[in-house]
Write a protein that holds these residues in place. Structure first.
Motif, mmCIF file in Angstrom:
data_model
loop_
_atom_site.group_PDB
_atom_site.id
_atom_site.type_symbol
_atom_site.label_atom_id
_atom_site.label_comp_id
_atom_site.label_asym_id
_atom_site.label_seq_id
_atom_site.Cartn_x
_atom_site.Cartn_y
_atom_site.Cartn_z
ATOM 1 N N SER A 196 0.827 -1.212 0.000
ATOM 2 C CA SER A 196 0.000 0.000 0.000
ATOM 3 C C SER A 196 0.860 1.260 0.000
ATOM 4 O O SER A 196 0.457 2.305 -0.523
ATOM 5 N N LYS A 197 2.062 1.173 0.600
ATOM 6 C CA LYS A 197 2.944 2.345 0.679
ATOM 7 C C LYS A 197 3.337 2.858 -0.703
ATOM 8 O O LYS A 197 3.516 4.064 -0.904
ATOM 9 N N VAL A 198 3.492 1.952 -1.657
ATOM 10 C CA VAL A 198 3.850 2.353 -3.022
ATOM 11 C C VAL A 198 2.762 3.265 -3.600
ATOM 12 O O VAL A 198 3.044 4.285 -4.236
ATOM 13 N N LEU A 199 1.508 2.915 -3.346
ATOM 14 C CA LEU A 199 0.384 3.684 -3.869
ATOM 15 C C LEU A 199 0.202 5.004 -3.117
ATOM 16 O O LEU A 199 -0.094 6.043 -3.725
ATOM 17 N N THR A 200 0.398 4.981 -1.807
ATOM 18 C CA THR A 200 0.325 6.220 -1.021
ATOM 19 C C THR A 200 1.412 7.191 -1.467
ATOM 20 O O THR A 200 1.156 8.389 -1.653
ATOM 21 N N ALA A 201 2.624 6.676 -1.643
ATOM 22 C CA ALA A 201 3.731 7.516 -2.100
ATOM 23 C C ALA A 201 3.430 8.117 -3.468
ATOM 24 O O ALA A 201 3.748 9.284 -3.736
ATOM 25 N N VAL B 137 8.333 16.123 4.034
ATOM 26 C CA VAL B 137 7.598 15.128 3.235
ATOM 27 C C VAL B 137 8.563 14.054 2.759
ATOM 28 O O VAL B 137 8.258 12.865 2.799
ATOM 29 N N ARG B 138 9.762 14.475 2.311
ATOM 30 C CA ARG B 138 10.744 13.507 1.823
ATOM 31 C C ARG B 138 11.139 12.496 2.900
ATOM 32 O O ARG B 138 11.243 11.301 2.633
ATOM 33 N N THR B 139 11.358 12.993 4.142
ATOM 34 C CA THR B 139 11.808 12.075 5.196
ATOM 35 C C THR B 139 10.704 11.146 5.682
ATOM 36 O O THR B 139 10.990 10.109 6.294
ATOM 37 N N LEU B 140 9.456 11.496 5.424
ATOM 38 C CA LEU B 140 8.377 10.528 5.655
ATOM 39 C C LEU B 140 8.428 9.451 4.575
ATOM 40 O O LEU B 140 8.318 8.257 4.860
ATOM 41 N N LEU B 141 8.601 9.873 3.342
ATOM 42 C CA LEU B 141 8.604 8.944 2.209
ATOM 43 C C LEU B 141 9.756 7.947 2.271
ATOM 44 O O LEU B 141 9.592 6.771 1.944
ATOM 45 N N ASN B 142 10.942 8.421 2.683
ATOM 46 C CA ASN B 142 12.112 7.522 2.670
ATOM 47 C C ASN B 142 12.453 6.949 4.046
ATOM 48 O O ASN B 142 13.517 6.364 4.236
ATOM 49 N N HIS B 143 11.545 7.101 5.003
ATOM 50 C CA HIS B 143 11.692 6.517 6.346
ATOM 51 C C HIS B 143 12.927 7.029 7.080
ATOM 52 O O HIS B 143 13.614 6.279 7.772
ATOM 53 N N LEU C 167 10.477 12.096 -10.987
ATOM 54 C CA LEU C 167 10.484 10.646 -11.145
ATOM 55 C C LEU C 167 11.823 10.056 -10.710
ATOM 56 O O LEU C 167 11.875 9.003 -10.065
ATOM 57 N N SER C 168 12.904 10.750 -11.030
ATOM 58 C CA SER C 168 14.235 10.260 -10.670
ATOM 59 C C SER C 168 14.447 10.248 -9.157
ATOM 60 O O SER C 168 15.232 9.456 -8.637
ATOM 61 N N GLU C 169 13.737 11.122 -8.443
ATOM 62 C CA GLU C 169 13.862 11.173 -6.988
ATOM 63 C C GLU C 169 13.312 9.910 -6.329
ATOM 64 O O GLU C 169 13.747 9.526 -5.241
ATOM 65 N N ILE C 170 12.339 9.282 -6.979
ATOM 66 C CA ILE C 170 11.715 8.079 -6.413
ATOM 67 C C ILE C 170 12.692 6.918 -6.411
ATOM 68 O O ILE C 170 12.840 6.206 -5.420
ATOM 69 N N TYR D 253 16.406 2.253 0.269
ATOM 70 C CA TYR D 253 15.003 2.669 0.159
ATOM 71 C C TYR D 253 14.943 4.009 -0.558
ATOM 72 O O TYR D 253 15.717 4.923 -0.265
ATOM 73 N N GLY D 254 14.028 4.093 -1.542
ATOM 74 C CA GLY D 254 13.812 5.332 -2.274
ATOM 75 C C GLY D 254 12.661 6.107 -1.665
ATOM 76 O O GLY D 254 12.583 6.274 -0.453
ATOM 77 N N LEU D 255 11.751 6.559 -2.517
ATOM 78 C CA LEU D 255 10.549 7.242 -2.035
ATOM 79 C C LEU D 255 9.357 6.319 -2.272
ATOM 80 O O LEU D 255 8.757 6.303 -3.338
ATOM 81 N N GLY D 256 9.070 5.483 -1.280
ATOM 82 C CA GLY D 256 7.970 4.533 -1.397
ATOM 83 C C GLY D 256 8.327 3.278 -2.166
ATOM 84 O O GLY D 256 7.441 2.555 -2.618
#
Length: 403
Positions: A120-125, A157-163, A311-314, A328-331
């Protein structure tokens, strides 16, 4: 002579006007095709699959190999769930077995949604990246400028996405019965008030290291709600599920869906009971099918999906505190090898549900496995990546697993 010349000029002008008008209309149609908005946010668009199918001989060889792998790895474990392998968006192999409800003997089919857990995290991200691409929020924006009461100053937001936020896992800090009664369902909206009430400190300084944490994605779901002015379930439906025709995908609602959704089982087929954490979303609680996830996966290749820089940030790693191949990337999770080869994936586990999603970007191959009866064989799906590219996995190595 003058009359002919005048007539020609008039005709030429008329032709240019018509031509220009048609060109503008084509541009407008193309623009509409490239970007569609829900309110002020870009929605995903399906990938127009004009990619070639593999030839019949190669397809048959792959099908035989995958089928043999399935017989050796999944059937002996009494696998209950679904599995799909595709190349260029074209399904090579799929299998559905077991029961979504063992008590009522409801079989799992291609249309049976299963809890995909942390997949689900992939879709939330993705929903968050759509907000960023739509300029509604920024990747490095501080979260407390969106969620006013969040007490952590440096979390972005970024640090939430990449844990890398340092926030503690909600399943741990709500575990004390003196602070939260397990008779009461915990919801996303309860998290920040709880953090403030009981002064829940960060586990470590923000962005100093990686620590996988479900709270990050529960908070990202709150950001989606705050920015879109829709509840998370509606936002995901309108931004992703409906545009991609993901007809069998939904966000679980404990009150509405507990009796009808596919159930979750221990390895011995004893059903897991719902508990006080079963209504938190963003980090989990999406139900889907491999065919729907394939539609999502292919849509990420669409030219209209995000700008190239975003896109490259992910798809890059953010955590290099310790040496290793995992990141780990972004999601999305990554394997990164010394030869430069990368593999993108995400796994999930919640109650008896386990999930694996593998995205082989270089080869445009997609591997998906979902199970509703606890088993770790779901994670052995990665072994099949060696069928499509130079990935260091052996199909014969049955003990391999992704954590």
């Amino acid at each position: 002579m003058t009359n002919k010349y005048t007539v020609n000029i008039i005709l030429l002008s008329f032709f240019l006007i018509i031509s220009s008008s048609c060109s503008e209309k084509k541009k407008e149609i193309k623009l509409k095709k490239e970007k569609t908005k829900v309110g002020s946010v870009y929605a995903m668009l399906p990938f127009e699959n004009n990619l070639p199918k593999i030839n019949k001989t190669e397809e048959k060889r792959l099908q035989n190999t995958i089928q043999e792998f399935y017989k050796k790895v999944y059937i002996p474990n009494n696998f209950s769930g679904s599995m799909l392998v595709a190349k260029n968006g074209h399904i090579i192999y799929e299998s559905y077995r077991g029961m979504s409800n063992f008590e009522e003997k409801k079989p799992i089919t291609a249309e049976t949604p299963i809890h995909i857990a942390s997949l689900s995290k992939v879709l939330t991200a993705t929903a968050i990246m759509l907000l960023i691409d739509s300029k509604q929020i920024k990747l490095d924006q501080k979260v407390n400028t969106i969620l006013d009461d969040l007490p952590y100053e440096d979390v972005t937001v970024r640090t939430l996405l990449n844990h890398r936020s340092g926030i503690r896992n909600y399943s741990y800090f709500t575990d004390k019965s003196s602070e939260w009664s397990k008779r009461d369902t915990l919801r996303n909206s309860d998290l920040i008030p709880f953090i403030n009430k009981f002064n829940v400190n960060l586990e470590f300084k923000t962005n100093s290291r990686f620590s996988y944490c479900n709270t990050n994605y529960a908070l990202l779901a709150l950001i989606i709600e705050k920015v879109t002015k829709m509840d998370y379930r509606t936002a995901m439906k309108e931004l992703i599920f409906e545009p991609l025709d993901m007809k069998n995908t939904f966000v679980f609602d404990l009150k509405k869906d507990s009796k009808t959704a596919s159930h979750s089982y221990k390895g011995n087929k004893i059903r897991y009971a719902y508990n006080y954490l079963d209504d938190i979303y963003g980090d989990k609680n999406i139900y889907s099918t491999p065919r729907d996830i394939l539609k999502f996966d292919m849509a990420t290749y669409s030219p209209s999906f995000l700008n190239k820089e975003l896109l490259s940030e992910i798809f890059k790693g953010y955590s290099y505190e310790s040496k290793g191949t995992r990141n780990y990337g972004l999601g999305i999770r990554l394997f990164e090898w010394e030869d430069g080869k990368k593999m993108f994936y995400h796994n999930g586990w919640w109650h008896g549900n386990t999930s694996a999603y593998i995205k082989l970007k270089d080869e445009k191959a997609t591997l998906i496995c979902l199970s509703n009866k606890y088993t770790r064989c779901t994670y052995r799906l990665k072994l099949l990546s060696s069928l499509f590219g130079n990935y260091p996995f052996e199909i014969k190595s049955r003990e391999e697993s992704l954590e």
